[in-house]
Every structure is written in C-alpha cells, then in structure tokens.
Design a protein around this motif. Structure first.
Motif, PDB file in Angstrom:
ATOM      1  N   GLY A 223       0.797  -1.219   0.000  1.00  0.00           N
ATOM      2  CA  GLY A 223       0.000   0.000   0.000  1.00  0.00           C
ATOM      3  C   GLY A 223       0.825   1.262   0.000  1.00  0.00           C
ATOM      4  N   ASP A 224       2.108   1.158   0.334  1.00  0.00           N
ATOM      5  CA  ASP A 224       2.978   2.338   0.333  1.00  0.00           C
ATOM      6  C   ASP A 224       3.106   2.908  -1.078  1.00  0.00           C
ATOM      7  N   VAL A 225       3.528   4.172  -1.129  1.00  0.00           N
ATOM      8  CA  VAL A 225       3.643   4.906  -2.385  1.00  0.00           C
ATOM      9  C   VAL A 225       5.113   5.171  -2.683  1.00  0.00           C
ATOM     10  N   ILE A 226       5.477   5.078  -3.974  1.00  0.00           N
ATOM     11  CA  ILE A 226       6.863   5.273  -4.414  1.00  0.00           C
ATOM     12  C   ILE A 226       6.973   6.626  -5.109  1.00  0.00           C
ATOM     13  N   LEU A 227       7.976   7.413  -4.717  1.00  0.00           N
ATOM     14  CA  LEU A 227       8.232   8.707  -5.335  1.00  0.00           C
ATOM     15  C   LEU A 227       9.655   8.750  -5.875  1.00  0.00           C
ATOM     16  N   ILE A 228       9.862   9.595  -6.889  1.00  0.00           N
ATOM     17  CA  ILE A 228      11.199   9.896  -7.403  1.00  0.00           C
ATOM     18  C   ILE A 228      11.335  11.418  -7.426  1.00  0.00           C
ATOM     19  N   SER A 229      12.511  11.922  -7.101  1.00  0.00           N
ATOM     20  CA  SER A 229      12.673  13.365  -6.924  1.00  0.00           C
ATOM     21  C   SER A 229      12.891  14.123  -8.226  1.00  0.00           C
ATOM     22  N   GLY A 230      13.022  13.420  -9.356  1.00  0.00           N
ATOM     23  CA  GLY A 230      13.224  14.140 -10.615  1.00  0.00           C
ATOM     24  C   GLY A 230      13.442  13.204 -11.784  1.00  0.00           C
ATOM     25  N   THR A 231      13.884  13.767 -12.900  1.00  0.00           N
ATOM     26  CA  THR A 231      14.008  13.040 -14.155  1.00  0.00           C
ATOM     27  C   THR A 231      15.126  12.002 -14.120  1.00  0.00           C
ATOM     28  N   LEU A 232      14.892  10.896 -14.796  1.00  0.00           N
ATOM     29  CA  LEU A 232      15.849   9.792 -14.832  1.00  0.00           C
ATOM     30  C   LEU A 232      16.893   9.965 -15.930  1.00  0.00           C
ATOM     31  N   GLY A 233      18.096   9.422 -15.672  1.00  0.00           N
ATOM     32  CA  GLY A 233      19.099   9.216 -16.702  1.00  0.00           C
ATOM     33  C   GLY A 233      19.951  10.403 -17.091  1.00  0.00           C
ATOM     34  N   ASP A 234      19.739  11.570 -16.478  1.00  0.00           N
ATOM     35  CA  ASP A 234      20.469  12.767 -16.899  1.00  0.00           C
ATOM     36  C   ASP A 234      21.985  12.586 -16.797  1.00  0.00           C
ATOM     37  N   HIS A 235      22.444  12.090 -15.645  1.00  0.00           N
ATOM     38  CA  HIS A 235      23.888  11.945 -15.438  1.00  0.00           C
ATOM     39  C   HIS A 235      24.486  10.918 -16.385  1.00  0.00           C
ATOM     40  N   GLY A 236      23.890   9.739 -16.448  1.00  0.00           N
ATOM     41  CA  GLY A 236      24.456   8.669 -17.262  1.00  0.00           C
ATOM     42  C   GLY A 236      24.563   9.031 -18.724  1.00  0.00           C
ATOM     43  N   ILE A 237      23.514   9.620 -19.276  1.00  0.00           N
ATOM     44  CA  ILE A 237      23.535   9.969 -20.694  1.00  0.00           C
ATOM     45  C   ILE A 237      24.486  11.133 -20.954  1.00  0.00           C
ATOM     46  N   THR A 238      24.575  12.081 -20.015  1.00  0.00           N
ATOM     47  CA  THR A 238      25.510  13.202 -20.187  1.00  0.00           C
ATOM     48  C   THR A 238      26.945  12.716 -20.252  1.00  0.00           C
ATOM     49  N   VAL A 239      27.348  11.885 -19.303  1.00  0.00           N
ATOM     50  CA  VAL A 239      28.728  11.395 -19.267  1.00  0.00           C
ATOM     51  C   VAL A 239      29.020  10.524 -20.482  1.00  0.00           C
ATOM     52  N   MET A 240      28.082   9.653 -20.836  1.00  0.00           N
ATOM     53  CA  MET A 240      28.283   8.794 -21.998  1.00  0.00           C
ATOM     54  C   MET A 240      28.422   9.624 -23.271  1.00  0.00           C
ATOM     55  N   SER A 241      27.609  10.668 -23.414  1.00  0.00           N
ATOM     56  CA  SER A 241      27.672  11.480 -24.628  1.00  0.00           C
ATOM     57  C   SER A 241      28.983  12.244 -24.722  1.00  0.00           C
ATOM     58  N   GLN A 242      29.507  12.699 -23.570  1.00  0.00           N
ATOM     59  CA  GLN A 242      30.790  13.382 -23.567  1.00  0.00           C
ATOM     60  C   GLN A 242      31.919  12.417 -23.912  1.00  0.00           C
ATOM     61  N   ARG A 243      31.839  11.218 -23.371  1.00  0.00           N
ATOM     62  CA  ARG A 243      32.893  10.235 -23.605  1.00  0.00           C
ATOM     63  C   ARG A 243      32.938   9.803 -25.057  1.00  0.00           C
ATOM     64  N   GLU A 244      31.761   9.648 -25.657  1.00  0.00           N
ATOM     65  CA  GLU A 244      31.693   9.151 -27.031  1.00  0.00           C
ATOM     66  C   GLU A 244      31.593  10.281 -28.055  1.00  0.00           C
ATOM     67  N   ASP A 245      31.666  11.541 -27.568  1.00  0.00           N
ATOM     68  CA  ASP A 245      31.606  12.714 -28.444  1.00  0.00           C
ATOM     69  C   ASP A 245      30.327  12.724 -29.270  1.00  0.00           C
ATOM     70  N   LEU A 246      29.221  12.442 -28.578  1.00  0.00           N
ATOM     71  CA  LEU A 246      27.922  12.488 -29.223  1.00  0.00           C
ATOM     72  C   LEU A 246      27.261  13.829 -28.932  1.00  0.00           C
ATOM     73  N   SER A 247      26.507  14.352 -29.851  1.00  0.00           N
ATOM     74  CA  SER A 247      25.806  15.613 -29.632  1.00  0.00           C
ATOM     75  C   SER A 247      24.319  15.403 -29.851  1.00  0.00           C
ATOM     76  N   PHE A 248      23.530  16.082 -29.016  1.00  0.00           N
ATOM     77  CA  PHE A 248      22.089  15.992 -29.117  1.00  0.00           C
ATOM     78  C   PHE A 248      21.526  17.399 -29.305  1.00  0.00           C
ATOM     79  N   SER A 249      20.303  17.473 -29.793  1.00  0.00           N
ATOM     80  CA  SER A 249      19.708  18.778 -30.082  1.00  0.00           C
ATOM     81  C   SER A 249      19.499  19.595 -28.820  1.00  0.00           C
ATOM     82  N   THR A 250      19.345  18.932 -27.678  1.00  0.00           N
ATOM     83  CA  THR A 250      19.159  19.614 -26.401  1.00  0.00           C
ATOM     84  C   THR A 250      20.404  19.426 -25.554  1.00  0.00           C
TER      85      THR A 250
END
Length: 341
Positions: A166-193
C-alpha cells in the motif's frame, strides 16, 4: 615554484607531499580539523540516543569534467547522499586521492574547488584525507574515495526493509540525466538539447521530506543500475512487489531519445542527483510537495506503489506500460552500460 603536474614525489610522504596538501587540498577545502595535521580527526560525539551513519564510495569516471559537474562534485554528492538516506544529518567527509603521475595540477585544483563548493552546499566538512601517486600509465588521472559520517536522531529508523503493501513510491526528478551526459561526452555524441549531469547533494531534500512525511519508510539514490536496480533491492529487502507506472516516471525527451537510439533502458541508467522515497499513502502528497519545494526536486513525481508478492515466484518489480500491460523490470546485469560513476 608551482608544480605543473602531479609527480611520484607528491605521494612520497616528504616535502612534495606536504606541498600538494598545503597548496592544493588545504587551499581548496581545508578545515580546522585538517589544519591540525593529525592522522585521525577528533570529532564531536552524538548526543545520547543518537546513532552514527557511515558510508564510503570510490569514484572513477571518464571524462573527469562534464556538463553539470566533475569527479570532485560527484565524489562529495555521492557520499553525502548515501549517508543521508539513513535520515542522518551529514556532518563529516574524508577525501582520499589516487593520482597518476603527470596529471595536470591545474585540473587537480579544479577538482578540489568542486569538492569545496559541493561540501559547502551540503553543509559538511572535509576533516581528513589521504594521497597516493601511481606511475604514469597506471591510473586514469585521478580516482577519489570519500567516506562520510552523519548523526541519526533518536527514534528515526529508515531502511529498505520497511516498505509495506500500500505504500507509495516517489522519485525526486528526471531519470538518466547523469548517465547519458557522461556517456555522450565520452563518445563525443551531440544531441539537439544540451544535457547536463544531475549530480547534487540531496541531504536537505531528504530533511524536507522527513519534516513533511515523518513516517517515510526509506530513501535510496538510484546510482549505478538506475531505478530498476534500486527498486529490485528494496523489493527484496522488504519481501514485496513494486509496481511503477511508465507514464508517471519523469524523463527528459533528449534522454529518452538518446536511450532509444543507443539501445539503453532508461530505467537502468545511472543518476547522481535523484532520490527514491517510499512513504505511507496518507503522507504521499505531503512528501511530493516537500520534494517539489526543494531546488533539486522540481520534477518530482509519484510513480508507483508497493504490492503484495507471491511466495511461489519471489519478489518482483513491474513496469506498468502506457498500454496497460505489465512487464518485469529487472536489475542491470553485468557491464551492459558504460562505467559512469
């Protein structure tokens, strides 16, 4: 004369080590306790009824600097958040450096300034540390180990084993920001945002939630292995099932697009500035409001609930899709994703 790079002598225990301690470490994040120069920091003991919370973590990340942070900020935030999940008031940190010969002193100073800034933001003190230097080619520039100590008030008992049906699960914000940022920098990938790491100290956010929802069951930061691994750990500890509604989980479109393009599951991507919280249903809205009232919780959301498990199949985590079906949300297995923390 100022040293321009790290040399083996900086780990020798002699005058060069004293110079790097005085000119780089103490100059950036020095404290009264560090200035005493003892092998052990002498700290104020908890009040009667209080308990200590203690955690340690080691940080290895490439690149060392990335949008939204660097290895120094990551090291402070990671350990502060781990200690804070116990409900403790985080007070003290240690910082241990493993440096590679030839690492630029200017970059080391940048890392140390980030340690100082993150510690000040969290309201913690760096009180002891250690330095080792390895031969050129035998490290990755800099590795950092941090350990943290906090005091848990009397009567507070947070644990992953406390979750109830019956308990409720919360998350404090958006998922994956750190992982995708570091991966994109490492692999020299660029995204529109432009993406940036979410690395942040969340001890004040946790304190805000506990003030609003004093019967909160547990907190857990979904770092390596992401939300999927975190929820599976909690389900196993408490002997329950957990159900997450896919449409309610906040994810930035750029992060979701990157995951789809690269074949990653956003629920398994690391986060360094997000917190999972499980609370009784009657305190869920208060907890959510407290999260959203914190600078690092603007995108907080209620994402699911705790359900009874079936003994014959064990504890599971389910993802309720936008189509109304359910699929099992498994933990990350092995090294499917790049090492990013």
């Amino acid at each position: 004369m100022k040293d321009e790079t790290v040399l083996l002598g900086h780990g020798s225990g002699g005058t060069m080590m004293k110079r790097i301690i005085d000119d780089v470490f103490a100059a950036s994040y020095g404290s009264e306790e560090l200035a005493q120069g003892n092998d052990a920091a002498v700290l104020t003991a908890p009040a009667p009824g209080e308990r200590l919370s203690f955690s340690t973590d080691t940080f290895v990340v490439t690149p060392h600097f990335f949008p939204g942070g660097d290895i120094g900020r990551l090291a402070v935030c990671g350990t502060v958040n781990d200690v804070a999940t116990s409900g403790a008031e985080v007070k003290y940190l240690s910082v241990g450096m493993v440096l590679e010969e030839g690492f630029p002193m200017e970059e080391l100073e940048r890392v140390c300034e980030s340690i100082k800034a993150a510690a000040e933001e969290a309201g913690v003190h760096v009180v002891t540390g250690d330095t080792k230097v390895v031969n050129r080619g035998h490290g990755d520039g800099v590795y950092i180990n941090t350990a943290g100590i906090g005091f848990i008030p009397e009567g507070r008992n947070l644990s992953g084993a406390n979750c109830q049906v019956g308990d409720v699960i919360l998350i404090s914000g958006t998922l994956g920001d750190h992982g995708i940022t570091v991966m994109s920098q490492r692999e020299d990938l660029s995204f529109s945002t432009d993406l940036k790491s979410d690395a942040a100290p969340l001890n004040h956010l946790i304190a805000d939630v506990l003030a609003a929802a004093p019967d909160a069951r547990c907190f857990r930061d979904p770092t390596r292995g992401g939300l999927a691994s975190t929820l599976n750990e909690l389900a196993e500890q408490s002997g329950v099932d957990m159900v997450v509604r896919e449409n309610d989980v906040p994810v930035k479109p750029a992060v979701l697009g990157a995951c789809e393009m690269l074949g990653y599951d956003v629920f398994q991507v690391a986060n360094e500035g997000k917190m999972v919280c499980v609370v009784p249903p009657e305190q869920a809205e208060a907890a959510l409001a407290a999260m959203r009232g914190n600078v690092y919780g603007a995108d907080a959301a209620i994402i699911g609930q705790v359900e009874a498990s079936k003994p014959e199949r064990g504890n599971k985590v389910f993802l309720e899709t936008g189509f109304g079906s359910r699929r099992i949300l498994d933990m990350l297995v092995g090294e499917q994703l790049p090492r990013i923390c």
